[in-house]
Write an enzyme that holds these catalytic residues in place. Structure first.
Site, PDB file in Angstrom:
ATOM      1  N   LYS A  73       0.825  -1.211   0.000  1.00 25.61           N
ATOM      2  CA  LYS A  73       0.000   0.000   0.000  1.00 25.61           C
ATOM      3  C   LYS A  73       0.866   1.270   0.000  1.00 25.61           C
ATOM      4  O   LYS A  73       0.445   2.309  -0.494  1.00 25.61           O
ATOM      5  CB  LYS A  73      -0.915   0.040   1.225  1.00 25.61           C
ATOM      6  CG  LYS A  73      -1.858  -1.143   1.378  1.00 25.61           C
ATOM      7  CD  LYS A  73      -3.087  -1.016   0.498  1.00 25.61           C
ATOM      8  CE  LYS A  73      -4.173  -2.023   0.811  1.00 25.61           C
ATOM      9  NZ  LYS A  73      -3.799  -3.438   0.695  1.00 25.61           N
TER      10      LYS A  73
HETATM   11  C1  LIG Z   1      -4.343  -4.539   0.167  1.00 28.51           C
HETATM   12  C2  LIG Z   1      -3.563  -5.794   0.107  1.00 28.51           C
HETATM   13  C3  LIG Z   1      -3.815  -6.775  -0.881  1.00 28.51           C
HETATM   14  C4  LIG Z   1      -4.951  -6.662  -1.888  1.00 28.51           C
HETATM   15  O1  LIG Z   1      -4.720  -5.653  -2.839  1.00 28.51           O
HETATM   16  P1  LIG Z   1      -5.913  -5.043  -3.724  1.00 28.51           P
HETATM   17  O2  LIG Z   1      -5.330  -3.893  -4.425  1.00 28.51           O
HETATM   18  O3  LIG Z   1      -6.975  -4.633  -2.740  1.00 28.51           O
HETATM   19  O4  LIG Z   1      -6.390  -6.110  -4.636  1.00 28.51           O
HETATM   20  C5  LIG Z   1      -2.994  -7.890  -0.911  1.00 28.51           C
HETATM   21  N1  LIG Z   1      -2.003  -8.057  -0.006  1.00 28.51           N
HETATM   22  C6  LIG Z   1      -1.742  -7.138   0.954  1.00 28.51           C
HETATM   23  C7  LIG Z   1      -0.652  -7.399   1.923  1.00 28.51           C
HETATM   24  C8  LIG Z   1      -2.502  -5.974   1.047  1.00 28.51           C
HETATM   25  O5  LIG Z   1      -2.240  -5.075   2.009  1.00 28.51           O
END
Ligand SMILES: *Cc1c(COP(=O)(O)O)cnc(C)c1O
Length: 477
Positions: A117
């Site tokens: 993120k």
């Molecule tokens: C948010 C997240 C995901 C999923 O990603 P999206 O963009 O919502 O599909 C997968 N793994 C981790 C560790 C995340 O924080």
């Protein structure tokens, strides 16, 4: 470049408007009017930029195709402040690790909160500060989190001029590490609020505050949720960086395997592919919450209720509906916004599902858009974590394990498959202990994290209390 809404009823807008607004006023999601198509020679030039000047310069090149209301000099500065080796822990920003047999890990979790993120949220922090300064205004970001998103948002916005963050989290329900990560921030513009309830209560409070239009306007309430176009755009860049790192020439193709939740990460891959990046397959991996795998296999998109959403050992993928999915469906249906409205505010709201199985678009999913999918269970995550540890000495987190597991079922000779690594194992120590009998090592900067003083306000799930708290903080300069 102008932006349109997937629901077709909103005015077209420039980038910076879309940045601050998030959701379009007609309830749709913003997308560019068209994807810039790379011409012969463009990809060679971008490869050269990436090789000679690095990730931040590549980010500038990609972003400038989509942003025409920030000057080139300013955008370049924002990109180099964001994608700095000191912030992401390596000069490559998203380094690759070859696992052999055509499998490559692309690390996206070197940022401040150890999850992917940060890749987008760090850029958002700099863009917000820039644009709010230019408009001489402020924004109060209100959000709800059960983990990764909240901490990424707080670390991106801490100390930024013009921005305050009010982040709601369920009291006592996050891991000790996650709590410490967020609550130990001492920045005056960051407000942690632990709600006596579950994650859904937090989300309901955010909705209730946003439903009060007068309050929302007076206190300039905004959001940084995963449907924000700028977050998606930031993510397009690492598909290019991964491609350049894994190939020698632009005649080659690669696959990407992505652990999916809200479909933001893989949707950025779809955008990169539409731009002309030579991606053969986009492999969508889910955990037991397999809304997306079900769609790619059957054409049925059936959202789950909160009660039907399982709590798994890859919690950031525990979703009941995929909030970015509407963007892809819009493209899949030839950008027919009337049909998107029928499906998303008609059928989904009425029946809880829609079915595209008989639609010619469904037949084009793999051939035209490259999508395939698979799901992974808890036992398979543990086995995959063990396998990579034993065979490669590489420890991966349970989210990444979902994608490695699914990728191994889709390997193609001569086409490297890049698996996007989305978090560091230390964030999910319990599952790693279950898989390997040992806890993951902790990066130096997190040693002693839980012992730091914490700054958090515990509050009942009461919208009146929350509004009074926000109003009181906003009277301070
Ligand atoms: C948010 C997240 C995901 C999923 O990603 P999206 O963009 O919502 O599909 C997968 N793994 C981790 C560790 C995340 O924080």
């Amino acid at each position: 470049m102008k932006y349109i809404s997937t629901r077709g009823q909103a005015a077209t807008q420039p980038f910076c408007h879309v940045l601050l607004e998030g959701l379009a006023p007609d309830g749709g999601l913003y997308l560019p009017e068209q994807y810039p198509r790379l011409q012969a020679g463009d990809l060679d030039r971008l490869r050269g930029v990436w090789r000679e000047q690095g990730y931040a310069a590549l980010a500038f090149e990609i972003l400038s195709l989509y942003v025409d209301d920030i000057s080139a000099a300013d955008l370049r500065t924002i990109c180099s402040k964001t994608y700095d080796a000191a912030v992401f822990g390596s000069a490559q920003i998203t380094p690759l690790h070859d696992l052999g047999q055509g499998l490559v890990l692309q690390d996206l979790s070197g940022g401040p909160t150890l999850a992917f993120k940060d890749m987008a949220m760090q850029l958002l922090g700099h863009l917000f500060e820039y644009e709010l300064g230019r408009r001489d205004t402020r924004l109060n970001i209100l959000g709800a989190t059960s983990g990764d998103t909240g901490s990424a948002a707080e670390y991106a916005m801490r100390g930024k001029r013009g921005v305050r963050v009010f982040m709601l989290s369920p009291h006592g329900r996050m891991s000790e590490f996650q709590r410490a990560q967020m609550y130990s921030l001492q920045d005056a513009n960051i407000h942690n609020i632990a709600i006596e309830g579950v994650f859904d209560d937090c989300q309901d409070l955010v909705k209730a505050v946003n439903a009060d239009a007068a309050f929302k306007q007076k206190y300039r309430i905004g959001a940084v949720n995963s449907i924000n176009w700028a977050r998606l755009l930031a993510q397009v860049v690492y598909y290019f960086a991964g491609y350049f790192g894994a190939t020698r020439s632009n005649d080659q193709h690669v696959n990407f395997a992505v652990p999916c939740g809200n479909f933001g990460n893989i949707c950025a891959g779809h955008v990169a592919r539409e731009m002309g990046l030579p991606i053969a397959r986009l492999i969508a991996a889910t955990n037991e919450n397999d809304v997306l795998d079900e769609f790619f296999r059957s054409g049925v998109y059936r959202v789950r209720s909160g009660a039907d959403t399982l709590a798994t050992s890859s919690p950031s993928m525990d979703i009941s509906k995929a909030s970015n999915f509407e963007r892809f469906v819009f493209d899949l249906l030839g950008r027919d916004s009337a049909r998107v409205v029928d499906l998303f505010s008609g059928a989904l709201a009425r029946d809880g599902f829609f079915n595209l199985h008989e639609d010619p678009a469904f037949a084009s999913l793999q051939a035209r858009y490259g999508f395939v999918s698979g799901r992974c269970t808890h036992a398979e995550r543990l086995a995959t974590i063990r396998q990579l540890w034993q065979e490669h000495g590489r420890m991966i987190d349970p989210h990444t394990a979902n994608a490695v597991h699914v990728a191994q079922r889709h390997l193609q000779p001569h086409v490297p498959t890049l698996v996007l690594e989305t978090a560091q194992p230390v964030k999910f120590a319990e599952t790693i202990k279950e898989a390997l009998g040992q806890v993951p090592p902790r990066p130096d900067r997190f040693v002693g994290l839980e012992a730091l003083p914490q700054r958090v306000q515990v509050m009942p799930a009461d919208v009146g209390r929350l509004k009074r708290f926000i109003a009181a903080q906003c009277t301070e300069p």
